[in-house]
Design an enzyme around this catalytic site. Structure first.
Site, PDB file in Angstrom:
ATOM      1  N   HIS A 129      -8.627 -22.412 -71.227  1.00  0.00           N
ATOM      2  CA  HIS A 129      -7.631 -23.481 -71.435  1.00  0.00           C
ATOM      3  C   HIS A 129      -7.862 -24.674 -70.501  1.00  0.00           C
ATOM      4  CE1 HIS A 129      -4.343 -22.103 -68.304  1.00  0.00           C
ATOM      5  NE2 HIS A 129      -5.544 -22.142 -67.771  1.00  0.00           N
TER       6      HIS A 129
ATOM      7  N   GLU B 104      -3.675 -26.008 -74.109  1.00  0.00           N
ATOM      8  CA  GLU B 104      -3.315 -24.741 -74.740  1.00  0.00           C
ATOM      9  C   GLU B 104      -3.588 -24.876 -76.234  1.00  0.00           C
ATOM     10  OE1 GLU B 104      -2.636 -22.237 -72.815  1.00  0.00           O
ATOM     11  OE2 GLU B 104      -2.598 -23.553 -71.064  1.00  0.00           O
TER      12      GLU B 104
ATOM     13  N   GLU C 218      -5.203 -15.665 -72.898  1.00  0.00           N
ATOM     14  CA  GLU C 218      -4.766 -17.063 -72.976  1.00  0.00           C
ATOM     15  C   GLU C 218      -3.488 -17.152 -73.818  1.00  0.00           C
ATOM     16  OE1 GLU C 218      -5.890 -19.736 -71.560  1.00  0.00           O
ATOM     17  OE2 GLU C 218      -8.014 -19.451 -71.069  1.00  0.00           O
TER      18      GLU C 218
END
EC number: 2.1.1.4
Length: 382
Positions: free
Chosen positions: A279, A347, A308
């Protein structure tokens, strides 16, 4: 009442309902706006509690009674008048509780599950105090004031990212030149690992049949790999990171510290673990890292375990309860962190993860929910 009269009556009621909704929204907005005016008070007060070790002072107090203001101010060497105001705020926020003493003659403070997560001395997999201290350093706070500049900048990237604009270099170069910040990054990542790795391990059983070696890419202090080899003791672990990080990494049983650069190559192994690394990078760099991961593992049993966040595609239509809503809010906050603190990081939604994984050559992957801000994405070599 005729049908025409009934229709007019219903229309009037609908109009009145709409007016009430508008008034309710206005009333709510008149209160909600203040959290954007003074929102920094939350994090500043929490940092104060960590700095003074207030949760520890309450937890370690010899009496089983709630800790009075006088006792607490003595324990943390603080001004009673200022401490009273800080504690009043933190009690209102639900971080601490104020309850009567047993004799009913006074009130005192007790910890809550939330205040215990602000214990800087606790390494139990719950405390995120090191993360709070890292994010509240002047170095990490200053880029937030430049967020609008990157949002309004041309797509070609002619305007430097917020962190680069403030410090003249990206966060990784700055950390390499400033060991204190590098140490804080490593400890922040380690405290999150202590929290989330047990959840990941619980979702991994059966994945490591035939796996004898595993590399943690960007493993920092090595604590993450140390926890994994304890959970799966037949695996030889390698903690892989940049030289200045490996120089201060822990020496742990079953873990070998290896220095290198994930953009060049990754040591050969049966499986790769990579948590909160991808990310930090845009798609181009993310794909390069994933390609190097794919090259490092064998075709038959090779797999890459990615920890993640996966942002929901359909915003609030995907949210089914309060916990889901709060988790999604944290994921979206993390995306803002990436914008403020990294050059190209973000993200990703499931669709965006699908893109980078397939571009890197992974034809097959699965996502496992671990009831956390992060998910476990398992990408298979074949």
């Amino acid at each position: 009442m005729s049908s025409d009269q009934l229709s007019k009556f219903l229309d009037r009621n609908k109009m009145e309902d709409n007016k009430r909704k508008v008034l309710d929204e206005e009333a709510k907005a008149s209160l909600d706006i203040w959290k954007y005016v003074f929102g920094f008070a939350d994090i500043a007060a929490a940092k104060c509690a960590i700095d003074l070790k207030i949760p520890e002072a309450i937890e370690n107090h010899p009496s089983s009674q709630p800790v009075t203001l006088a006792e607490l101010s003595s324990a943390v060497s603080a001004s009673p008048s200022h401490l009273r105001r800080i504690m009043r705020f933190l009690v209102h926020q639900g971080i601490f509780k104020e309850i009567p003493t047993k004799d009913g003659l006074a009130t005192g403070y007790v910890n809550t599950p939330l205040s215990r997560r602000l214990m800087i001395t606790r390494r139990d997999g719950k405390s995120l105090a090191p993360f709070v201290l890292f994010e509240t350093t002047p170095e990490m706070l200053a880029p937030w004031l430049r967020l609008s500049s990157v949002v309004s900048s041309p797509v070609n990237g002619s305007t430097p990212p917020p962190f680069d604009a403030v410090h003249g270099k990206d966060v990784w170069s700055f950390a390499q030149d400033n060991p204190f910040l590098s140490d804080m990054i490593n400890e922040a990542m380690a405290c999150d690992a202590r929290r989330v790795v047990p959840r990941v391990a619980g979702a991994c059983h059966g994945l490591f049949d035939g796996v004898t070696t595993m590399v943690d890419v960007g493993g920092g202090t090595g604590e993450t790999m140390g926890m994994l080899v304890k959970e799966f003791p037949w695996i030889k672990g390698f903690n892989f990171d940049l030289p200045h990080v490996i120089e201060v990494a822990e020496v742990l049983d079953g873990v070998e510290n290896v220095e290198g650069d994930m953009f060049d190559s990754i040591p050969a192994c049966d499986a790769i673990f990579i948590k909160w690394v991808l990310h930090d990078w845009g798609d181009k760099d993310c794909i390069k890292i994933l390609k190097n991961c794919k090259e490092a593992v064998p075709p038959n049993i090779g797999k890459v375990l990615i920890v993640e966040s996966v942002i929901g595609e359909n915003k609030k239509t995907m949210i089914v309860d309060e916990r889901d809503e709060k988790l999604e809010h944290v994921r979206l906050m993390l995306d803002m962190v990436m914008m403020a603190h990294t050059s190209t990081g973000k993200e990703r939604t499931l669709k965006e993860w699908d893109f980078v994984l397939k571009e890197a050559g992974f034809a097959r992957y699965e996502v496992r929910d671990i009831d956390d801000v992060q998910s476990l994405i398992i990408a298979y070599r074949s």
